[in-house]
Design an enzyme around this catalytic site. Structure first.
Site, short mmCIF file in Angstrom:
data_model
loop_
_atom_site.label_atom_id
_atom_site.label_comp_id
_atom_site.label_asym_id
_atom_site.label_seq_id
_atom_site.Cartn_x
_atom_site.Cartn_y
_atom_site.Cartn_z
N GLU A 73 0.84 -1.20 0.00
CA GLU A 73 0.00 0.00 0.00
C GLU A 73 0.87 1.25 0.00
O GLU A 73 1.88 1.32 0.71
CB GLU A 73 -0.87 -0.03 1.26
CG GLU A 73 -1.60 1.24 1.59
CD GLU A 73 -2.19 1.24 2.99
OE1 GLU A 73 -3.08 2.08 3.25
OE2 GLU A 73 -1.75 0.40 3.83
N ASP B 134 14.19 -2.40 13.19
CA ASP B 134 15.12 -1.45 12.57
C ASP B 134 14.53 -0.04 12.65
O ASP B 134 14.47 0.69 11.67
CB ASP B 134 15.36 -1.85 11.11
CG ASP B 134 16.54 -1.09 10.48
OD1 ASP B 134 17.33 -0.48 11.23
OD2 ASP B 134 16.66 -1.10 9.24
#
Length: 315
Positions: free
Chosen positions: A93, A218
């Site tokens: 998306e 991360d």
């Protein structure tokens, strides 16, 4: 890009595809924005074989985070293999977002809710077991790791399930980075420091019992942004680990302010020994950067190892 446009139209069964241009892609993959009849999509491509592991890990990470309904991430759509260009293609998306600013506090709260999600399920399951009658069934993760390997940068992480967090972090996170560095640089000081440090890592966990939390993996400032509605995180390299781990790289490069940390710690208070473990978790990212970008990260890695050894000796 006409070839990628045609590839997407065929493989996603789209009636309409319009290329809206490049969106950068950092130092690893390249990416583009397309308008389609199923909505706007964000497409990342990577040429090497590592792309399959990298994109599969990111797909499963975003899927897992999205299912918690805690913090907004792009919805992963599909991973494709383009045999003509020898590329892996990751479709997700598209979210129109800008720099993180007014939603710092909300991101801190949402991240804490993400970290608490599995822990709350664990507590619920334990309480259910003590009650008379059939225990309530819920998706609970009781070990550290993930069902697929994920990549922090270009290096795949060994996410094999492990019941012991200290062993998981020592062997499957730090040791992997150290082994890669020693293979590349034959650094005697690094080897000597690691020989000492690895025997003392358990000293940083006295009095605490880490429970498996779903992590972004991360979460530096370059992987966080916001829309008009709230914060968004992306480029995840998830696994189930100690919640404090996600705050390590968050602190390396700045970008998260005091409101972020205050909101986070309102839900997950700072535990004893947090400062020393923060250095321990940040060490992984300095080692990982050394492996990715070279010896410019050696000095900080060595310094952190020395600090940790000194802390261990005093404990």
């Amino acid at each position: 890009m006409a070839e990628l446009k045609a590839f997407l139209q065929e493989n996603l069964s789209l009636n309409f595809v319009k290329d809206l241009g490049s969106r950068g892609g950092g130092c690893i993959s390249s990416s583009r924005h397309f308008s389609t009849d199923i909505g706007d999509i964000f497409v990342k491509t990577y040429e090497l074989e590592k792309g399959k592991v990298m994109f599969t890990g990111e797909y499963e990470s975003l899927k897992a985070i999205k299912e918690t309904n805690t913090v907004t991430v792009p919805k992963p759509i599909k991973i494709l293999e383009n045999e003509n260009t020898h590329e892996y293609v990751f479709v997700m998306e598209f979210i129109n977002m800008g720099s993180l600013s007014k939603f710092q506090s909300k991101l801190g709260e949402d991240l804490a809710r993400l970290h608490l999600h599995n822990r709350q399920l664990l507590d619920k399951a334990k309480k259910s077991e003590t009650q008379v009658g059939k225990a309530e069934k819920c998706e609970v993760v009781e070990q550290f790791g993930f069902h697929v390997n994920t990549s922090c940068g270009m290096i795949p992480q060994d996410n094999t399930w492990n019941k012991d967090w200290i062993e998981f972090y020592t062997r499957q996170k730090l040791q992997q980075q150290i082994d890669l560095l020693l293979k590349e640089y034959q650094d005697r000081e690094l080897q000597a420091l690691w020989s000492d440090l690895q025997l003392n890592i358990d000293k940083f966990f006295k009095g605490i019992d880490p429970q498996p939390s779903l992590l972004h993996g991360d979460l530096w400032s370059g992987n966080a942004a916001e829309t008009r509605e709230g914060p968004v995180i992306y480029d995840a390299a998830s696994f189930y680990g100690h919640d404090e781990y996600d705050l390590a790289i968050a602190g390396m490069f700045g970008g998260f302010n005091s409101q972020f940390y205050k909101a986070y710690h309102n839900l997950i208070p700072v535990a004893k020994g947090f400062e020393e473990r923060h250095i321990l978790y940040t060490l992984f990212h300095y080692l990982n950067h050394w492996n990715h970008f070279g010896t410019g990260y050696r000095s900080q890695s060595i310094s952190y190892m020395k600090k940790l050894i000194n802390y261990a000796k005093k404990s």
